[in-house]
Design an enzyme around this catalytic site. Structure first.
Site, mmCIF file in Angstrom:
data_model
loop_
_atom_site.group_PDB
_atom_site.id
_atom_site.type_symbol
_atom_site.label_atom_id
_atom_site.label_comp_id
_atom_site.label_asym_id
_atom_site.label_seq_id
_atom_site.Cartn_x
_atom_site.Cartn_y
_atom_site.Cartn_z
ATOM 1 N N ASP A 128 0.816 -1.212 0.000
ATOM 2 C CA ASP A 128 0.000 0.000 0.000
ATOM 3 C C ASP A 128 0.856 1.271 0.000
ATOM 4 O O ASP A 128 0.594 2.206 -0.771
ATOM 5 C CB ASP A 128 -0.947 0.005 1.199
ATOM 6 N N GLU A 181 -9.565 -2.308 4.055
ATOM 7 C CA GLU A 181 -9.016 -1.976 5.368
ATOM 8 C C GLU A 181 -9.753 -0.790 5.989
ATOM 9 O O GLU A 181 -10.137 -0.822 7.166
ATOM 10 C CB GLU A 181 -7.527 -1.633 5.254
#
Length: 264
Positions: free
Chosen positions: A35, A145
């Site tokens: 990420d 997330e």
């Protein structure tokens, strides 16, 4: 997904936002994970200044190596990228000594509280550099997330100015990472939040893979319930809903106690 067009869209969005805010660049915390590598690569493509900040706190060597590999290749490809390393290990240890003594046996939340403290120390560090240079802190959270299981630290890695990949599922982040030329070592590494000083993965903590969580998130959006499934699917859906319900406080606006006009 039209990967190249998505990349162009995010890069233009970042550049437009920064220009409208009269900001000259971005700060990104680099962990050695997919990420942060993807986010920093997108920021680099804007042509604006990008400061990559490495902030180890008892990090496993593999995390450090991947982070440094990514930063090195990004600086080689983009002249607008710079980096700084701030080892927060001693800061973290000093913080712990300032706290009242607590035994893990009688305080089951101690380990998690200290893990979240690491994320909050890093957030403070990112904002120090953002303030120093007049940059924006770019978030590295993805959709599953941030809005699915809430797998991040409130006011830690959740404390950012803008979120360029928060509308992308983890699988879509991987697709962008490949197109952006993120190092192979990062693309194949198991996802981890890096908050524990060991190599435990996100899957170890959550009990399900990101592919499974994405599936559950789609099912939840369709209005499905746990009774619609059985076996592993039922287990995964139950895990997803458990995290989703428990972490609503991260995903929803802070509750405000509104005072009735007649009481003012």
């Amino acid at each position: 997904m039209q990967t190249e067009k998505v990349i162009d869209h995010i890069v233009n969005w970042l550049k437009t936002y920064a220009t409208n805010a009269n900001i000259q660049g971005f700060v990104v915390g680099i962990s050695g994970g997919i990420d942060s590598a993807t986010t920093s690569s997108l920021c680099a493509k804007t042509g604006l200044r990008v400061l990559c900040v490495e902030m180890p706190i008892h990090q496993p060597e593999s995390h450090v190596t991947r982070a440094q590999e990514h930063i090195a290749q990004l600086k080689k490809r983009f002249a607008n990228v710079s980096d700084v390393r701030v080892d927060l290990t001693q800061t973290f240890e000093t913080f712990k000594t300032a706290l009242p003594a607590a035994e893990t046996e009688t305080n089951p939340g101690l380990e998690l509280s200290l893990a979240n403290t690491r994320a909050r120390l890093r957030m403070s560090t990112l904002y120090y550099f953002a303030g120093l240079h007049g940059y924006l802190v770019a978030g590295t959270g993805n959709k599953v997330e941030d809005f699915g299981v809430g797998f991040y630290t409130k006011y830690g890695d959740g404390g950012v100015d803008l979120s360029p990949i928060a509308d992308l599922m983890k699988s879509e982040v991987y697709a962008l990472a490949k197109e952006l030329g993120v190092p192979e070592s990062i693309q194949v590494a198991k996802p981890t939040d890096g908050l524990w000083g060991d190599d435990r993965s996100d899957e170890d903590q959550i009990g399900a893979t990101y592919d499974e969580l994405e599936w559950a998130m789609y099912q939840d959006e369709k209005g499905k319930t746990v009774d619609d499934f059985e076996g592993r699917e039922q287990k995964v859906f139950s895990i997803y809903k458990g995290f989703n319900n428990a972490n609503k406080h991260k995903m929803e606006p802070i509750p405000v106690c509104e005072i009735p006009n007649e009481l003012k």
